[in-house]
Design an enzyme around this catalytic site. Structure first.
Site, PDB file in Angstrom:
ATOM      1  N   TYR A  44       0.835  -1.207   0.000  1.00 31.61           N
ATOM      2  CA  TYR A  44       0.000   0.000   0.000  1.00 31.61           C
ATOM      3  C   TYR A  44       0.872   1.259   0.000  1.00 31.61           C
ATOM      4  O   TYR A  44       1.820   1.385   0.784  1.00 31.61           O
ATOM      5  CB  TYR A  44      -0.914   0.022   1.228  1.00 31.61           C
ATOM      6  CG  TYR A  44      -1.652   1.334   1.384  1.00 31.61           C
ATOM      7  CD1 TYR A  44      -2.732   1.636   0.567  1.00 31.61           C
ATOM      8  CD2 TYR A  44      -1.249   2.277   2.329  1.00 31.61           C
ATOM      9  CE1 TYR A  44      -3.417   2.840   0.694  1.00 31.61           C
ATOM     10  CE2 TYR A  44      -1.920   3.487   2.465  1.00 31.61           C
ATOM     11  CZ  TYR A  44      -2.999   3.770   1.638  1.00 31.61           C
ATOM     12  OH  TYR A  44      -3.648   4.961   1.753  1.00 31.61           O
ATOM     13  N   GLY A  51      -5.913   5.406  -0.044  1.00 31.73           N
ATOM     14  CA  GLY A  51      -7.271   5.430   0.485  1.00 31.73           C
ATOM     15  C   GLY A  51      -8.182   4.521  -0.304  1.00 31.73           C
ATOM     16  O   GLY A  51      -7.847   3.354  -0.577  1.00 31.73           O
TER      17      GLY A  51
END
Length: 513
Positions: A44, A51
């Protein structure tokens, strides 16, 4: 461990800083681990969007642009700029978190933040924009923008373009290597830095108000048993006992405080109606009970802010020692938000106490010992402190309005990815406003106390501690007879109260070094 006392020296006193080289080596080790670990893995914020866009994989050749896009896209702040002190505290708080070596950043980042702090060069950061969930995204984006050499800086009293600052200081902006953009944005450093200044200033307010409360008692030649050890020792709250002990220490050698037994117990009282009050009004008599909870709130807030300052508060956490990366929500600002709400409520109550003592001094129907508005001139022709009470009352009312909690005002956003947020930056900024308002309330209160002591000509009978306070403040704003504009006098007192280490001076005067 960065303590608030050290932060005060660095932020408020502009002390230069150096980086611990062992800690820098650990930052480098974390970066090296991430460089190797991230090869051929989906992680990530490195090769994914952010998000709710995290399901989109980013190609390797676009990784650097991804970080730059994150920084630039989130530079959407509005409103007033953070003050230089608030920005300095933000940079220091972010630097301290980065030095924990859990962010996967190149050491260029910490070296540059250190250099900018020492040069007093601060990227322009706006007050409005953060919701305190993925951290202070907007505020820290503006900090990151300055670190990559873009945007504007507050530098030497002016707003200056970033390239000019770098050329002047002979510094170079950072380069993006892996995740420097996300590492800068995801964190609570702005709310925490502002919160740290708030706690430092709240401590100054408390010290000042304890002194002013005692001075009002001295002016009224009140009985001293309401801050006695015997009375307060049977109420089992640390704050109350601490405030009462401070009042006892500060009043040592006062020639104005009265002993109850000397006037009411050791001699027979024959009057049917006593001229002097047997008990003072609550604003004089209940100071330990009112300021005790303020003390407890400030010190608990100090504990939480110190913990947050020294925490790893970004996401994900790059744990090179355990060889893993952990995703979660350390960037969430609820701890800071709640403490800032509590702190502003406590400071508002402190200001309310100062206002009631001020009103007591100004109203002869209450104090029975001073002319209306402590007017040393001609009653009716002159006005004394009358016109100065209005800003104090106005600030009290504003503080009461601002003291509604921010912590509970979560508004979901970010396509409902951030479905419950802290509003921590708003809470810290509103708390800062309440604190500054309260310095203004105390400035008016101080001027009235100077006027009352001078009118009664009791300077020589004050305790050594309150005499020092009187001498310092009356030099800035002497007692007066004729009316004249007072804004500049009040501003001088306010600045003195905000900047002077009154607590340290009290320790010296009282022999507590």
């Amino acid at each position: 461990m960065l303590e608030l006392e050290s932060l005060e020296q660095i932020v408020l006193q502009k002390a230069n800083i150096d980086l611990d080289q062992q800690a820098v080596a650990e930052v480098a080790a974390c970066f090296d681990f991430l460089t190797g670990f991230s090869q051929d893995k989906l992680i990530y914020g490195i090769n994914t969007g952010f998000g709710p866009m995290a399901q989109y994989r980013i190609e390797d050749e676009a990784r650097i642009q991804l970080q730059l896009n994150l920084i630039r896209s989130h530079c959407s702040g509005m409103g007033q700029l953070l003050s230089p002190l608030q920005t300095r505290a933000t940079i220091l708080a972010r630097l301290n978190t980065m030095m924990r070596a859990y962010s996967g950043i190149n050491t260029e980042v910490v070296q540059l933040m250190k250099d900018l702090l020492n040069a007093e060069a601060y990227p322009c950061i706006y007050q409005h924009g953060g919701v305190g969930a993925s951290g202070d995204l907007v505020q820290l984006a503006h900090l990151a923008l300055g670190l990559i050499g873009e945007g504007n800086f507050q530098f030497r009293g002016e707003i200056v373009k970033a390239p000019v600052v770098y050329e002047t200081l002979q510094l170079k902006p950072i380069r993006i290597h892996i995740r420097e953009g996300l590492a800068m944005l995801n964190g609570t450093s702005s709310m925490t830095g502002i919160g740290a200044i708030n706690v430092i200033h709240a401590r100054k307010l408390l010290t000042g108000q304890i002194l002013f409360s005692l001075m009002v008692n001295e002016i009224m030649e009140a009985y001293d048993d309401h801050f006695s050890e015997e009375l307060n020792g049977v109420k089992l709250h640390k704050g109350q006992q601490t405030v009462a002990a401070a009042m006892r220490a500060i009043s040592h050698k006062s020639g104005l405080m009265r002993k109850r037994h000397e006037h009411l117990y050791d001699k027979k009282v024959t009057e049917s109606v006593l001229e002097d009050k047997v008990q003072e009004y609550y604003s004089l008599r209940c100071v330990p009970q009112i300021l005790g909870p303020v003390y407890d709130t400030i010190e608990y807030s100090a504990q939480i802010i110190t913990q947050e300052l020294n925490s790893v508060n970004d996401n994900p956490v790059i744990d090179y020692k355990n060889g893993n990366i952990f995703h979660g929500g350390n960037f969430h600002g609820d701890y800071v938000a709640l403490e800032m709400d509590k702190l502003k409520i406590a400071v508002t109550k402190l200001g309310m106490l100062a206002d009631r003592q001020l009103n007591f001094l100004l109203n002869p129907a209450l104090n029975k010992k001073l002319p209306a508005f402590i007017n040393a001139g001609v009653l009716g022709l002159n006005f004394g402190v009358q016109g100065m009470q209005y800003p104090a009352v106005s600030n009290v009312a504003e503080n009461q309005t601002l003291s509604n909690p921010t912590y509970i005002h979560s508004v979901p956003n970010n396509n409902d990815n951030q479905d419950i947020v802290s509003m921590g930056t708003n809470a810290a900024l509103l708390c800062a406003r309440v604190i500054e308002n309260t310095f203004e309330i105390l400035s008016v209160h101080a001027l009235a106390i100077i006027q009352a002591i001078s009118y009664k000509q009791i300077q020589e009978r004050l305790s050594p501690a309150t005499r020092w306070m009187f001498d310092e403040l009356s030099a800035l704003a002497p007692a007066f007879v004729e009316d004249s504009p007072s804004s500049e006098r009040l501003q001088r007192i306010k600045q003195w109260l905000m900047e002077t280490e009154v607590g340290e001076k009290m320790k010296k005067l009282l022999g507590f070094e």
